[in-house]
Design an enzyme around this catalytic site. Structure first.
Site, PDB file in Angstrom:
ATOM      1  CG  HIS A   1      -6.235   2.077   6.435  1.00 19.37           C
ATOM      2  ND1 HIS A   1      -6.362   0.593   5.817  1.00 19.37           N
ATOM      3  CD2 HIS A   1      -7.515   2.191   6.887  1.00 19.37           C
ATOM      4  CE1 HIS A   1      -7.709   0.402   6.450  1.00 19.37           C
ATOM      5  NE2 HIS A   1      -8.129   1.016   6.805  1.00 19.37           N
TER       6      HIS A   1
ATOM      7  NE  ARG B   1      -1.945   2.060   3.440  1.00 21.84           N
ATOM      8  CZ  ARG B   1      -1.592   1.851   4.934  1.00 21.84           C
ATOM      9  NH1 ARG B   1      -2.421   0.794   5.479  1.00 21.84           N
ATOM     10  NH2 ARG B   1      -0.917   2.597   5.576  1.00 21.84           N
TER      11      ARG B   1
ATOM     12  CE1 TYR C   1       1.144   2.782   8.544  1.00 21.27           C
ATOM     13  CE2 TYR C   1       0.037   4.548   9.682  1.00 21.27           C
ATOM     14  CZ  TYR C   1       0.127   3.545   8.640  1.00 21.27           C
ATOM     15  OH  TYR C   1      -0.707   3.853   7.641  1.00 21.27           O
TER      16      TYR C   1
END
Length: 380
Positions: free
Chosen positions: A270, A266, A279
């Site tokens: 998200h 990805r 993160y």
């Protein structure tokens, strides 16, 4: 088939090889086991796949921009996962039925869902984006993993009907930790129903890395249920197509379910409400950018002398056309009327719902005509 076959080494878990037919550098790899499954993909078909990949990325970029501009409430980007979606979707027959998560907008495009319909839910103008039976694809499931149960149930219906169509369900790596997915695999394995579990392992379940939620390869979880599995380079459109065709063929001939783990990445957040820089290591993103699914097909076309100026112009024009349609459809989408909330709840008349609608209509009427009230306010 319980093991994946070779091409590129993957170091997660046991380090088994991934199925790969096109390298990140655009080199076509010969593979005796999987080449026969894509022998019909000649130059014309390869160019068509490249068009799909490019247009889907443009849809994603345009939708992200629309969200940032306040035209959409939210958007789940699929940047970097185009090959997993195109390769699998283009392997399906029109009578196969798809149950997806909220990120398979590329699959929806390949099934013929209009760009405007893809955006309806995200603009907040409808409870559902399209009629599932016109394209044999259910509208996206937001509840993580729930669509795997729907697909398994549908596959049981196919089996009872004696048909040879297949149910296909898409979900991410995070969903494999949900009870729904595991329960669906129990039923699928027990009754040997024609369903394909397609897991897009994009390495991040929001902010949780896949290495934390699973210390073995995700495809290995299917083996515990007695379900054959395949691990494929999810950034290789040909390899994904070959693996999906293998799984579909098994299902059509009474071989039961198959679990496909498409190892991809990805590249974006998200959703547009997420900030992956909090993160995720930038170096990891850079490493995966070198494996971009579109760039590798472009390199292959270039090697074959197919990436001409004329072809590039065609691709640009097609992508621009779809982007214009997407934007115009989004901005021009009519606002729903208050009573529209009662539409399409049930397929047949329902007195309980009719009573609610009547009460709500009388409640709205108590405010008078909004347009007339606004006019009077303006006069004052």
């Amino acid at each position: 088939m319980g093991v994946a076959a070779g091409g590129t080494e993957d170091h997660h878990g046991s380090g088994r090889n991934l199925i790969q037919l096109i390298t990140p550098e655009g080199e076509r790899i010969s593979h005796p086991e999987f080449d026969p499954w894509v022998k019909d993909i000649g130059d014309e078909q390869l160019c068509s796949l490249f068009e799909d990949l490019t247009v889907i990325r443009r849809i994603d970029v345009e939708a992200t921009a629309l969200q940032r501009q306040g035209e959409l409430g939210l958007w789940p980007p699929l940047l970097g996962q185009e090959a997993a979606q195109v390769g699998s979707a283009r392997a399906l027959r029109s009578d196969d039925f798809i149950f997806s998560s909220y990120r398979e907008n590329g699959v929806a495009y390949c099934r013929g869902v209009g760009p405007t319909d893809i955006l309806r839910v995200w603009r907040g103008n409808a409870s559902s984006g399209w009629d599932p039976y016109t394209v044999n694809m259910a509208t996206p499931q937001i509840i993580i993993g729930a669509q795997t149960l729907h697909a398994t149930g549908y596959a049981m219906g196919i089996q009872n009907d004696g048909a040879d169509s297949v149910a296909v369900t898409y979900f991410g790596d995070g969903a494999t930790s949900e009870g729904d997915v595991n329960e669906a695999m129990v039923f699928a394995a027990s009754f040997q129903v024609p369903v394909v579990f397609f897991c897009s392992n994009n390495h991040w379940a929001i902010s949780e890395p896949v290495r934390l939620q699973s210390h073995v390869q995700l495809a290995g979880r299917a083996a515990g249920f007695g379900i054959p599995n395949l691990r494929v380079d999810g950034n290789d459109v040909l390899a994904v197509m070959a693996a999906t065709r293998v799984a579909l063929d098994r299902a059509r001939h009474g071989g039961g379910p198959t679990f496909i783990e498409a190892v991809t990445y990805r590249m974006g957040p998200h959703t547009t409400a997420d900030d992956p820089t909090r993160y995720r290591d930038a170096n990891e993103l850079e490493d995966w950018a070198a494996k971009d699914p579109i760039e590798r097909v472009k390199a292959l076309l270039d090697r074959k002398g197919l990436y001409t100026d004329q072809f590039q112009q065609h691709i640009r024009e097609k992508a621009d056309q779809v982007a214009r349609e997407l934007r115009a459809g989004c901005i021009g989408m009519p606002e729903p009327e208050p009573l529209d909330v009662f539409k399409h709840v049930y397929s047949s008349p329902n007195s309980w719902l009719d009573r609610q609608q009547d009460h709500y209509a009388r409640y709205l009427a108590s405010f008078g005509d909004p347009a007339e009230a606004a006019s009077q306010e303006g006069a004052r």
